[in-house]
Scaffold this active site. Structure first.
Site, PDB file in Angstrom:
ATOM      1  N   HIS A 135      49.739 -33.960  50.899  1.00 42.07           N
ATOM      2  CA  HIS A 135      49.290 -34.784  50.602  1.00 42.07           C
ATOM      3  C   HIS A 135      47.375 -35.175  50.805  1.00 42.07           C
ATOM      4  O   HIS A 135      46.321 -35.500  50.171  1.00 42.07           O
ATOM      5  CB  HIS A 135      48.943 -36.543  51.277  1.00 42.07           C
ATOM      6  N   CYS A 172      48.608 -30.021  48.011  1.00 41.87           N
ATOM      7  CA  CYS A 172      49.684 -30.178  46.034  1.00 41.87           C
ATOM      8  C   CYS A 172      47.867 -29.869  45.029  1.00 41.87           C
ATOM      9  O   CYS A 172      46.894 -30.526  46.005  1.00 41.87           O
ATOM     10  CB  CYS A 172      49.787 -30.969  45.863  1.00 41.87           C
ATOM     11  N   GLU A 211      46.764 -40.221  50.700  1.00 41.29           N
ATOM     12  CA  GLU A 211      46.125 -39.066  50.096  1.00 41.29           C
ATOM     13  C   GLU A 211      44.901 -39.694  49.299  1.00 41.29           C
ATOM     14  O   GLU A 211      44.231 -39.292  49.543  1.00 41.29           O
ATOM     15  CB  GLU A 211      47.430 -39.409  48.485  1.00 41.29           C
ATOM     16  N   THR A 234      47.527 -39.727  43.032  1.00 41.49           N
ATOM     17  CA  THR A 234      48.374 -39.690  42.139  1.00 41.49           C
ATOM     18  C   THR A 234      49.677 -39.349  41.473  1.00 41.49           C
ATOM     19  O   THR A 234      50.465 -39.697  40.368  1.00 41.49           O
ATOM     20  CB  THR A 234      48.637 -37.568  42.465  1.00 41.49           C
ATOM     21  N   CYS A 293      49.742 -37.798  38.578  1.00 39.75           N
ATOM     22  CA  CYS A 293      50.366 -36.133  37.760  1.00 39.75           C
ATOM     23  C   CYS A 293      51.459 -36.565  37.712  1.00 39.75           C
ATOM     24  O   CYS A 293      51.815 -37.364  36.740  1.00 39.75           O
ATOM     25  CB  CYS A 293      50.958 -35.820  39.772  1.00 39.75           C
ATOM     26  N   SER A 332      57.418 -44.288  50.965  1.00 42.62           N
ATOM     27  CA  SER A 332      57.227 -43.573  49.568  1.00 42.62           C
ATOM     28  C   SER A 332      56.944 -44.451  48.657  1.00 42.62           C
ATOM     29  O   SER A 332      57.224 -45.580  47.689  1.00 42.62           O
ATOM     30  CB  SER A 332      58.216 -42.308  48.456  1.00 42.62           C
ATOM     31  N   ASN A 386      55.523 -44.129  45.189  1.00 43.03           N
ATOM     32  CA  ASN A 386      56.042 -43.331  43.992  1.00 43.03           C
ATOM     33  C   ASN A 386      57.506 -44.552  44.004  1.00 43.03           C
ATOM     34  O   ASN A 386      58.182 -43.929  42.703  1.00 43.03           O
ATOM     35  CB  ASN A 386      56.135 -42.522  43.262  1.00 43.03           C
TER      36      ASN A 386
HETATM   37  S1  SF4 Z   1      53.439 -36.231  43.431  1.00 48.98           S
HETATM   38 FE1  SF4 Z   1      52.228 -35.215  42.570  1.00 48.98          FE
HETATM   39  S2  SF4 Z   1      50.856 -34.920  43.366  1.00 48.98           S
HETATM   40 FE2  SF4 Z   1      51.566 -35.783  45.491  1.00 48.98          FE
HETATM   41  S3  SF4 Z   1      52.858 -33.519  45.755  1.00 48.98           S
HETATM   42 FE3  SF4 Z   1      53.705 -33.802  44.295  1.00 48.98          FE
HETATM   43  S4  SF4 Z   1      53.361 -32.841  42.380  1.00 48.98           S
HETATM   44 FE4  SF4 Z   1      51.608 -32.966  44.012  1.00 48.98          FE
END
Ligand code: SF4
Length: 307
Positions: free
Chosen positions: A75, A97, A127, A161, A191, A219, A221
């Site tokens: 992050h 990343c 992040e 991201t 991303c 999480s 995402n």
């Molecule tokens: S979610 Fe995207 S920005 Fe985050 S670690 Fe994975 S590839 Fe990298």
């Protein structure tokens, strides 16, 4: 019941790189992980067993690790925080990343162009804290409803991201509409792995009656994948492992979709897939499945099993 997998799901390359890095550490007792390496308790427990220390995410920026080495998670952190740690004589093992670095570069670039910087994302997320940590003129926007008139000549917008395209679009529209006198610049820092997972979900949802999303409770995402499904009327169930599957969820389903956030391990996804394949359409009992009633029947669009 048919189980249809998303074409893209699970660990992203950024998290894989971070996991490879910690696997190669010879003396874990000399290393403090600066927050959660990934939002995955199985991984974090494994690291603790190997001897890694962990600094609580909420204490980043305040406390100093006691070990000589500090592992920066994927992050990322702000440059000022990096300087604070190095100034205290600590050595960094940096697994930031590259796509998070790119977002940092975008933020600094917008700032150097004289923009007031808006970061679309979650305020407390590590992040996002890293992204705004070096910006004296910046704020975080979580939704279009929060957008106001900023009374700025230039506004620069970028995103956490792992933001969804829908969120980014809605915030951008609101920024433009509520700041008609401002020049608005946008750098798309969502991303690619996140976008691929969202797009794979878009293709999957019309094919299924319900969706299972594997991933850590913290999480972002993972949560957004479930929320996307819910917004399109598909019941979505977030779980961390197969044992959290509930028999009542799939009683009327002919097809269930399977996807996973970027913090979900391959073996956990496979375990969930196998468990789903064993599920009879009605009232199934599979060893390891929880059977208590959670109040999360088919009428519910979203469930947090075990929450
Ligand atoms: S979610 Fe995207 S920005 Fe985050 S670690 Fe994975 S590839 Fe990298």
């Amino acid at each position: 019941m048919e189980v249809i997998r998303a074409e893209a799901m699970g660990l992203c390359f950024g998290v894989r790189q971070a996991l490879e890095c910690v696997a190669a550490v010879g003396d874990p007792t000399a290393v403090t992980v600066y927050g959660e390496l990934v939002h995955n308790e199985t991984v974090n427990r494994g690291l603790a067993r190997r001897g890694f220390r962990r600094l609580d995410e909420q204490r980043r920026g305040q406390a100093l690790p006691e070990t000589p080495l500090v592992l920066i998670t994927a992050h990322g952190i702000s440059d000022s925080e990096r300087a604070r740690l190095c100034g205290a004589g600590l050595r960094l093992v940096d697994t930031t990343c590259p796509l998070v670095r790119r977002a940092h570069d975008a933020a600094l670039g917008l700032q150097s162009e004289g923009c007031y910087v808006l970061v679309i994302g979650r305020r407390g997320h590590v992040e996002v804290q890293g992204l705004i940590g070096d910006l004296p003129r910046a704020e975080v926007v979580e939704s279009a409803a929060e957008v106001r008139c900023y009374h700025q000549e230039k506004i620069g917008v970028l995103c956490q991201t792992t933001s969804s395209d829908a969120l980014v679009r809605s915030v951008l529209e609101a920024v433009t509409a509520r700041n008609p006198g401002s020049e608005v610049r946008f750098v798309d820092t969502v991303c690619r792995p996140t976008r691929e997972r969202q797009q794979a979900l878009d293709r999957l949802l019309p094919l299924v009656d319900a969706l299972v999303v594997v991933g850590g409770r913290n999480s972002r995402n993972t949560r957004e994948l479930a929320e996307s499904a819910r917004a399109r009327g598909v019941p979505a169930y977030r779980i961390e492992c197969a044992a959290e599957l509930h028999p009542g969820w799939f009683q009327d389903c002919r097809a269930v979709g399977l996807t996973a956030g970027t913090s979900a391990l391959d073996e956990t996804i496979e375990e969930v897939h196998r468990a789903l394949l064993q599920a009879p359409v009605a009232g199934f009992q599979v060893p390891g499945f929880r059977t208590e009633v959670l109040g999360t029947g088919p009428g519910n669009l979203y469930a947090e099993p075990g929450a």
